[in-house]
Scaffold this motif. Structure first.
Motif, PDB file in Angstrom:
ATOM      1  N   LYS A   3       0.820  -1.212   0.000  1.00  0.00           N
ATOM      2  CA  LYS A   3       0.000   0.000   0.000  1.00  0.00           C
ATOM      3  C   LYS A   3       0.855   1.265   0.000  1.00  0.00           C
ATOM      4  CE  LYS A   3      -3.847  -2.159   2.487  1.00  0.00           C
ATOM      5  NZ  LYS A   3      -4.672  -2.122   3.727  1.00  0.00           N
ATOM      6  N   ALA A   4       2.109   1.111   0.300  1.00  0.00           N
ATOM      7  CA  ALA A   4       2.992   2.276   0.358  1.00  0.00           C
ATOM      8  C   ALA A   4       3.126   2.917  -1.027  1.00  0.00           C
ATOM      9  CB  ALA A   4       4.365   1.881   0.878  1.00  0.00           C
ATOM     10  N   ARG A   5       3.409   4.201  -1.023  1.00  0.00           N
ATOM     11  CA  ARG A   5       3.584   4.936  -2.283  1.00  0.00           C
ATOM     12  C   ARG A   5       5.004   5.479  -2.363  1.00  0.00           C
ATOM     13  NH1 ARG A   5      -0.141   9.726  -2.883  1.00  0.00           N
ATOM     14  NH2 ARG A   5       1.006   9.864  -4.848  1.00  0.00           N
ATOM     15  N   ILE A   6       5.518   5.508  -3.601  1.00  0.00           N
ATOM     16  CA  ILE A   6       6.823   6.139  -3.845  1.00  0.00           C
ATOM     17  C   ILE A   6       6.583   7.513  -4.445  1.00  0.00           C
ATOM     18  CG2 ILE A   6       8.939   6.052  -5.204  1.00  0.00           C
ATOM     19  CD1 ILE A   6       8.944   3.070  -4.976  1.00  0.00           C
ATOM     20  N   LEU A   7       7.176   8.529  -3.816  1.00  0.00           N
ATOM     21  CA  LEU A   7       7.107   9.896  -4.313  1.00  0.00           C
ATOM     22  C   LEU A   7       8.516  10.347  -4.669  1.00  0.00           C
ATOM     23  CD1 LEU A   7       4.741  11.341  -1.555  1.00  0.00           C
ATOM     24  CD2 LEU A   7       4.085  10.481  -3.810  1.00  0.00           C
ATOM     25  N   TYR A   8       8.620  11.247  -5.618  1.00  0.00           N
ATOM     26  CA  TYR A   8       9.939  11.689  -6.071  1.00  0.00           C
ATOM     27  C   TYR A   8      10.125  13.181  -5.821  1.00  0.00           C
ATOM     28  CZ  TYR A   8       9.965   7.167  -8.335  1.00  0.00           C
ATOM     29  OH  TYR A   8       9.910   5.818  -8.570  1.00  0.00           O
ATOM     30  N   ASP A   9      11.315  13.538  -5.408  1.00  0.00           N
ATOM     31  CA  ASP A   9      11.652  14.927  -5.197  1.00  0.00           C
ATOM     32  C   ASP A   9      12.709  15.324  -6.222  1.00  0.00           C
ATOM     33  OD1 ASP A   9      11.392  17.195  -2.900  1.00  0.00           O
ATOM     34  OD2 ASP A   9      13.352  17.223  -3.837  1.00  0.00           O
ATOM     35  N   MET A  10      12.416  16.367  -6.995  1.00  0.00           N
ATOM     36  CA  MET A  10      13.287  16.762  -8.098  1.00  0.00           C
ATOM     37  C   MET A  10      14.228  17.900  -7.716  1.00  0.00           C
ATOM     38  SD  MET A  10      12.203  14.673 -10.380  1.00  0.00           S
ATOM     39  CE  MET A  10      12.838  15.295 -11.930  1.00  0.00           C
ATOM     40  N   ASP A  11      14.326  18.192  -6.423  1.00  0.00           N
ATOM     41  CA  ASP A  11      15.170  19.297  -5.978  1.00  0.00           C
ATOM     42  C   ASP A  11      16.625  19.025  -6.333  1.00  0.00           C
ATOM     43  OD1 ASP A  11      15.793  21.673  -4.888  1.00  0.00           O
ATOM     44  OD2 ASP A  11      15.414  21.118  -2.807  1.00  0.00           O
ATOM     45  N   ASP A  12      17.398  20.087  -6.398  1.00  0.00           N
ATOM     46  CA  ASP A  12      18.794  19.949  -6.789  1.00  0.00           C
ATOM     47  C   ASP A  12      19.661  19.607  -5.589  1.00  0.00           C
ATOM     48  OD1 ASP A  12      18.756  22.286  -5.411  1.00  0.00           O
ATOM     49  OD2 ASP A  12      19.472  23.545  -7.050  1.00  0.00           O
ATOM     50  N   ASP A  13      20.970  19.562  -5.789  1.00  0.00           N
ATOM     51  CA  ASP A  13      21.894  19.211  -4.712  1.00  0.00           C
ATOM     52  C   ASP A  13      21.890  20.289  -3.627  1.00  0.00           C
ATOM     53  OD1 ASP A  13      24.346  17.559  -6.791  1.00  0.00           O
ATOM     54  OD2 ASP A  13      22.774  16.717  -5.536  1.00  0.00           O
ATOM     55  N   GLY A  14      22.544  19.985  -2.537  1.00  0.00           N
ATOM     56  CA  GLY A  14      22.595  20.917  -1.428  1.00  0.00           C
ATOM     57  C   GLY A  14      21.525  20.630  -0.393  1.00  0.00           C
ATOM     58  N   TRP A  15      20.878  19.482  -0.514  1.00  0.00           N
ATOM     59  CA  TRP A  15      19.786  19.156   0.394  1.00  0.00           C
ATOM     60  C   TRP A  15      20.270  19.007   1.832  1.00  0.00           C
ATOM     61  CZ3 TRP A  15      18.112  14.166   2.549  1.00  0.00           C
ATOM     62  CH2 TRP A  15      19.135  13.218   2.550  1.00  0.00           C
TER      63      TRP A  15
END
Length: 414
Positions: free
Chosen positions: A381-393
Motif C-alpha cells: 500500500k505504500a507509495r513512492i514519491l519523487y523529489d526533483m530538488d537539486d543538490d545541497g539538500w
C-alpha cells in the motif's frame, strides 16, 4: 492540524500563544477571522493573543485585507516575523564547512564555504568555522542576542540527544563525543540552543517542504548523490534515531547477490551506496554495452569522452546498455526499499537524488516494479514519491529542528 483542545487554566494561555503562532507561521499571512475558522478559539482570545505576539515582536501587522462581499471594516493582516531571531547553521563536509545565517522561516540570508587549513585538526577546523560565523554576524549586524540557536550537521553517526558525534565518517581523526557541541558553546556562551545531528536526517526535513501533507505520516526519505546516500525515517514530523543512532544509514544496507564485489569504508562489502555510485554505474554500462549496436557510445566510453550523468540521460533516449545498467540500479533500490518495508513499514517513500533528477525511465520503472512486488500475496500500500530538488539538500533544512525547539520553548509575560 487538529483543532485546539482544552487545557488546564494555568497552561491555557501559553498553549493558545503557541497554537495561534503555529497557524500564522503555517499560513504566512492571515486575519483573526481565518485563525478562528481553523481553531475553536473565540475571537476575543485570538485578538488578545495576537496582541501579545505583536508586543513580543514575533508577529507583525502588515496592513489591511479586503473587506467581505457584504462590505464592512477591512480586517487586519498578520504575518510571522521571520526576522525576530536568526539561526546559525554549519554543515561539516570532509574538506570544508558550509556556514549559513538563516531567518525563522529557514530562508538563507548568507552562505559561505570555509575550506579547512588542516582537515585532520578538530580544533583548527572549529576555530575557522566559528570565526567565519562571527564574520557573517558582524557584516549582517546580528549579535548573539539575536541568535535563537545553532544547528550543526555532520556526515556520520550522531547521538543528537546527547549532542555526541559517535563517528565522523569523512574526518575519522576528529575528536568525538560531545566535543564539537561543547566547543561551540565555548565560542558562543550566550547561545544555549545548540544542536548537532546527522546531515542526512537534517536534509530529510527539506522534502517535507515538497510534500507537507506527509508531516503526520511515517515516511522513509532516501537521497543519493554521485557517491553518497543518506536518508531518515520520519514519523509524525519527528526524526527517528534508534538505540544506536543508526536509523537512516540506508547506504550501508548490504546487497548479497550484487554484481561484483565492492569494499565499503564501513568495513563491509557490497553496501547499497557503493553499488549505485556513479562510477559503478559507468562500469555497468561498460560491461553491458554491445560494441556493434552502440558503436559511437562504446567509442566515447573507451576514450572517456562521456560523463556518467549523460549515460543516465541516454537511457531515456533509448540506449540499450544505459537501460540495462539502470535496471540493475533499480533492482538494488527495490532490494533496499522492500527490506525497509519489512523493517519499518512506512506509508510513503520520498526518493531524491541523481537518478531521480536525471531519468524519467528510472522513476517510471522503479514505481512500476515496486507496484508489481508482493509479499505473501499482499499488495504493498505504500507509495513512492519523487523529489526533483537539486543538490545541497544537506543544509537546506538544517535550521528546522533549532527553530522548532525555539518556538516550542518561547515564554511570554503573563
Amino acid at each position: 492540524m487538529t483543532k485546539a483542545t482544552g487545557r488546564k487554566p494555568k497552561n491555557i494561555k501559553h498553549h493558545n500563544l503557541r497554537y495561534i503562532l503555529s497557524i500564522v507561521k503555517k499560513r504566512g499571512v492571515c486575519t483573526a477571522g481565518e485563525i478562528a475558522k481553523e481553531s475553536n478559539l473565540s475571537m476575543t482570545t485570538i485578538v488578545k493573543t495576537l496582541d501579545s505576539l505583536k508586543q513580543a515582536g514575533i508577529v507583525k501587522s502588515i496592513g489591511k485585507g479586503n473587506s467581505t462581499s457584504e462590505g464592512g471594516k477591512r480586517p487586519e493582516l498578520f504575518a510571522f516575523n521571520e526576522s525576530f531571531r536568526y539561526v546559525l547553521c554549519v554543515y561539516f563536509a570532509g574538506k570544508y564547512a558550509v556556514c549559513t545565517l538563516n531567518d525563522l522561516l529557514n530562508n538563507g540570508i548568507e552562505l559561505r564555504k570555509v575550506y579547512y587549513t588542516d582537515a585532520s585538526d578538530t580544533d583548527m577546523c572549529l576555530e575557522q568555522v566559528c570565526k567565519e560565523l562571527c564574520s557573517i554576524m558582524g557584516e549582517q549586524k546580528v549579535t548573539e542576542a539575536d541568535i535563537c540557536g545553532i544547528s550543526l550537521g555532520i556526515d556520520g553517526i550522531v547521538d543528537s540527544e546527547k549532542k555526541h558525534v559517535v563517528y565522523p565518517i569523512h574526518n575519522p581523526k576528529w575528536k568525538t563525543g560531545g566535543y564539537i557541541a561543547e566547543r561551540f558553546q565555548t565560542y558562543f556562551p550566550r547561545i544555549e540552543n545548540i544542536q548537532i545531528e546527522n546531515s542526512g536526517r537534517l536534509g530529510s526535513w527539506n522534502y517535507l517542504k515538497t510534500y507537507p501533507e506527509l508531516e503526520s505520516e511515517r515516511v522513509i526519505v532516501l537521497n543519493s548523490s554521485e557517491s553518497l546516500t543518506a536518508g531518515a525515517l520520519l514519523q509524525n514530523n519527528a526524526v527517528q534515531h534508534g538505540g544506536n543512532c543508526l536509523i537512516g544509514e540506508f547506504a550501508h544496507m548490504m546487497i548479497p547477490n550484487a554484481k561484483g564485489d565492492v569494499e565499503c569504508e564501513c568495513g563491509r562489502r557490497n553496501c547499497f551506496e557503493k553499488l549505485i555510485a556513479l562510477d559503478r554505474f559507468e562500469e555497468y554500462v561498460r560491461e553491458m554495452i554491445d560494441s556493434e549496436e552502440e558503436a559511437e557510445l562504446y567509442h566515447k566510453l573507451c576514450q572517456h569522452e562521456i560523463a556518467p550523468l549523460e549515460l543516465i540521460r541516454l537511457a531515456d533516449q533509448g540506449s540499450v546498455s544505459g537501460r540495462k545498467a539502470l535496471d540493475l540500479i533499480i533492482e538494488y533500490y527495490l532490494s533496499v526499499i522492500c527490506n525497509l518495508m519489512i523493517a519499518s513499514d512506512p506509508k510513503y517513500y520520498v526518493i531524491g537524488g541523481i537518478y531521480v533528477r536525471n531519468s524519467e525511465y528510472f522513476r517510471r520503472e522503479l514505481s512500476l516494479r515496486f507496484d508489481e512486488n508482493k509479499f505473501w500475496g499482499i499488495q504493498f500500500k505504500a507509495r513512492i514519491l519523487y523529489d526533483m530538488d537539486d543538490d545541497g539538500w544537506e543544509f537546506k533544512s538544517m535550521a528546522r529542528p533549532v527553530i522548532d525547539t525555539f518556538l516550542n520553548t518561547l515564554k511570554f509575560d503573563e
